[in-house]
Design a protein around this motif. Structure first.
Motif, PDB file in Angstrom:
ATOM      1  N   GLN A 108      44.557 -17.968  12.043  1.00 31.53           N
ATOM      2  CA  GLN A 108      44.044 -18.984  12.959  1.00 31.53           C
ATOM      3  C   GLN A 108      44.851 -19.001  14.257  1.00 31.53           C
ATOM      4  O   GLN A 108      44.295 -19.171  15.344  1.00 31.53           O
ATOM      5  N   LEU A 109      46.149 -18.842  14.111  1.00 27.48           N
ATOM      6  CA  LEU A 109      47.032 -18.844  15.273  1.00 27.48           C
ATOM      7  C   LEU A 109      46.696 -17.686  16.219  1.00 27.48           C
ATOM      8  O   LEU A 109      46.566 -17.867  17.429  1.00 27.48           O
ATOM      9  N   VAL A 110      46.528 -16.510  15.659  1.00 33.20           N
ATOM     10  CA  VAL A 110      46.182 -15.329  16.466  1.00 33.20           C
ATOM     11  C   VAL A 110      44.811 -15.506  17.110  1.00 33.20           C
ATOM     12  O   VAL A 110      44.629 -15.212  18.298  1.00 33.20           O
ATOM     13  N   ALA A 111      43.858 -16.002  16.342  1.00 31.33           N
ATOM     14  CA  ALA A 111      42.506 -16.222  16.887  1.00 31.33           C
ATOM     15  C   ALA A 111      42.549 -17.213  18.046  1.00 31.33           C
ATOM     16  O   ALA A 111      41.903 -17.005  19.078  1.00 31.33           O
ATOM     17  N   ALA A 112      43.320 -18.293  17.884  1.00 28.08           N
ATOM     18  CA  ALA A 112      43.431 -19.293  18.949  1.00 28.08           C
ATOM     19  C   ALA A 112      44.119 -18.695  20.183  1.00 28.08           C
ATOM     20  O   ALA A 112      43.701 -18.948  21.315  1.00 28.08           O
ATOM     21  N   ALA A 113      45.149 -17.879  19.967  1.00 28.79           N
ATOM     22  CA  ALA A 113      45.847 -17.242  21.092  1.00 28.79           C
ATOM     23  C   ALA A 113      44.913 -16.285  21.819  1.00 28.79           C
ATOM     24  O   ALA A 113      44.930 -16.195  23.048  1.00 28.79           O
ATOM     25  N   ARG A 114      44.084 -15.587  21.065  1.00 29.32           N
ATOM     26  CA  ARG A 114      43.125 -14.665  21.681  1.00 29.32           C
ATOM     27  C   ARG A 114      42.119 -15.409  22.557  1.00 29.32           C
ATOM     28  O   ARG A 114      41.618 -14.857  23.530  1.00 29.32           O
ATOM     29  N   ARG A 115      41.829 -16.649  22.183  1.00 27.64           N
ATOM     30  CA  ARG A 115      40.927 -17.483  22.995  1.00 27.64           C
ATOM     31  C   ARG A 115      41.644 -18.122  24.182  1.00 27.64           C
ATOM     32  O   ARG A 115      41.026 -18.783  25.000  1.00 27.64           O
ATOM     33  N   ALA A 121      48.722 -22.456  20.856  1.00 30.06           N
ATOM     34  CA  ALA A 121      48.874 -21.310  19.951  1.00 30.06           C
ATOM     35  C   ALA A 121      49.837 -20.283  20.553  1.00 30.06           C
ATOM     36  O   ALA A 121      50.698 -19.750  19.847  1.00 30.06           O
ATOM     37  N   CYS A 122      49.706 -20.035  21.848  1.00 29.32           N
ATOM     38  CA  CYS A 122      50.605 -19.089  22.514  1.00 29.32           C
ATOM     39  C   CYS A 122      52.048 -19.592  22.463  1.00 29.32           C
ATOM     40  O   CYS A 122      52.973 -18.818  22.191  1.00 29.32           O
ATOM     41  N   GLU A 123      52.234 -20.872  22.687  1.00 24.06           N
ATOM     42  CA  GLU A 123      53.575 -21.461  22.628  1.00 24.06           C
ATOM     43  C   GLU A 123      54.156 -21.348  21.218  1.00 24.06           C
ATOM     44  O   GLU A 123      55.329 -21.013  21.045  1.00 24.06           O
ATOM     45  N   GLN A 155      57.848 -18.691  17.371  1.00 24.43           N
ATOM     46  CA  GLN A 155      58.034 -17.972  16.109  1.00 24.43           C
ATOM     47  C   GLN A 155      58.619 -16.579  16.295  1.00 24.43           C
ATOM     48  O   GLN A 155      59.386 -16.109  15.461  1.00 24.43           O
ATOM     49  N   CYS A 156      58.276 -15.907  17.369  1.00 31.64           N
ATOM     50  CA  CYS A 156      58.679 -14.505  17.565  1.00 31.64           C
ATOM     51  C   CYS A 156      59.759 -14.316  18.627  1.00 31.64           C
ATOM     52  O   CYS A 156      60.407 -13.274  18.661  1.00 31.64           O
ATOM     53  N   ALA A 215      51.050  -4.455  11.048  1.00 29.02           N
ATOM     54  CA  ALA A 215      52.409  -4.996  11.188  1.00 29.02           C
ATOM     55  C   ALA A 215      52.347  -6.517  11.287  1.00 29.02           C
ATOM     56  O   ALA A 215      51.309  -7.084  11.640  1.00 29.02           O
ATOM     57  N   SER A 216      53.485  -7.127  11.006  1.00 27.95           N
ATOM     58  CA  SER A 216      53.576  -8.575  11.207  1.00 27.95           C
ATOM     59  C   SER A 216      53.521  -8.864  12.705  1.00 27.95           C
ATOM     60  O   SER A 216      53.762  -7.971  13.534  1.00 27.95           O
ATOM     61  N   LEU A 217      53.244 -10.098  13.044  1.00 26.45           N
ATOM     62  CA  LEU A 217      53.164 -10.477  14.455  1.00 26.45           C
ATOM     63  C   LEU A 217      54.506 -10.266  15.155  1.00 26.45           C
ATOM     64  O   LEU A 217      54.562  -9.730  16.268  1.00 26.45           O
TER      65      LEU A 217
END
Length: 183
Positions: free
Chosen positions: A5-12, A17-19, A24-25, A66-68
């Motif tokens: 969900q996080l990746v999907a939201a960031a893609r939008r 989600a980007c924050e 996290q990374c 790979a992991s994010l």
């Protein structure tokens, strides 16, 4: 929110989600970059560039590969290498004719590191500092971060076998550098 969900939201383009992804990374990316570039200010700049590139390229992220965090580290690794190339840092290569690397056996390397007293640890630190930034990063990812070859290979865009050979050569180089140091 799970990773999908996080990746999907960031893609939008979801800012929250980007924050969250950066939170996290970001530390893992900064640690990798800091070890590569050495300078904290440069590391902060390169980390920011890498995170921005990653967020802009989220549609290319494939969670099955790979992991994010590993995916962001791959981008950071390439960004840091580009930064180092632009800085025109002189490096010592294993292929340099002026720096021959004597062939060593695994047994010789094991004996060298069997009894890690303070002198041996200091010699190892000194030898590592003489490696190129890229070699230092590989040593750090494998031995300090304890990442599996598969993840490091993904980050560096190499095959695990090629990476294993590079790590072996770096260990040989370290062995030869330490042998030359006074005991």
């Amino acid at each position: 929110m799970d990773i999908w969900q996080l990746v999907a939201a960031a893609r939008r383009g979801d800012a929250h989600a980007c924050e969250t992804i950066v939170q996290q990374c970001g530390q893992q990316v900064f640690s990798l970059v800091r070890r590569m570039v050495g300078n904290v200010l440069d590391a902060e700049e390169v980390t920011q560039d890498a995170l921005m590139r990653g967020l802009q390229q989220m549609e290319q992220y494939d969670p099955s590969r790979a992991s994010l965090a590993t995916w962001f580290c791959r981008i950071a690794y390439r960004t840091a290498l580009n930064h180092l190339r632009k800085s025109e840092v002189e490096t010592l290569s294993l292929d340099d004719e002026e720096s021959p690397v004597e062939q060593t056996t695994n047994e010789q390397m094991v004996r060298l590191f069997q009894q890690p007293d303070e002198t041996r640890v200091e010699q190892l630190r000194q030898a590592i500092s003489e490696l190129t930034e890229e070699e230092q990063t590989l040593i750090s990812l494998f031995y300090y971060d304890e990442l599996p070859l598969r993840d490091i290979a993904y980050i560096t865009q190499e095959t695990p076998n090629a990476l294993a050979v590079r790590l072996y050569r770096i260990r040989q180089k370290l062995y030869n550098l330490i042998k030359r140091l006074p005991t």
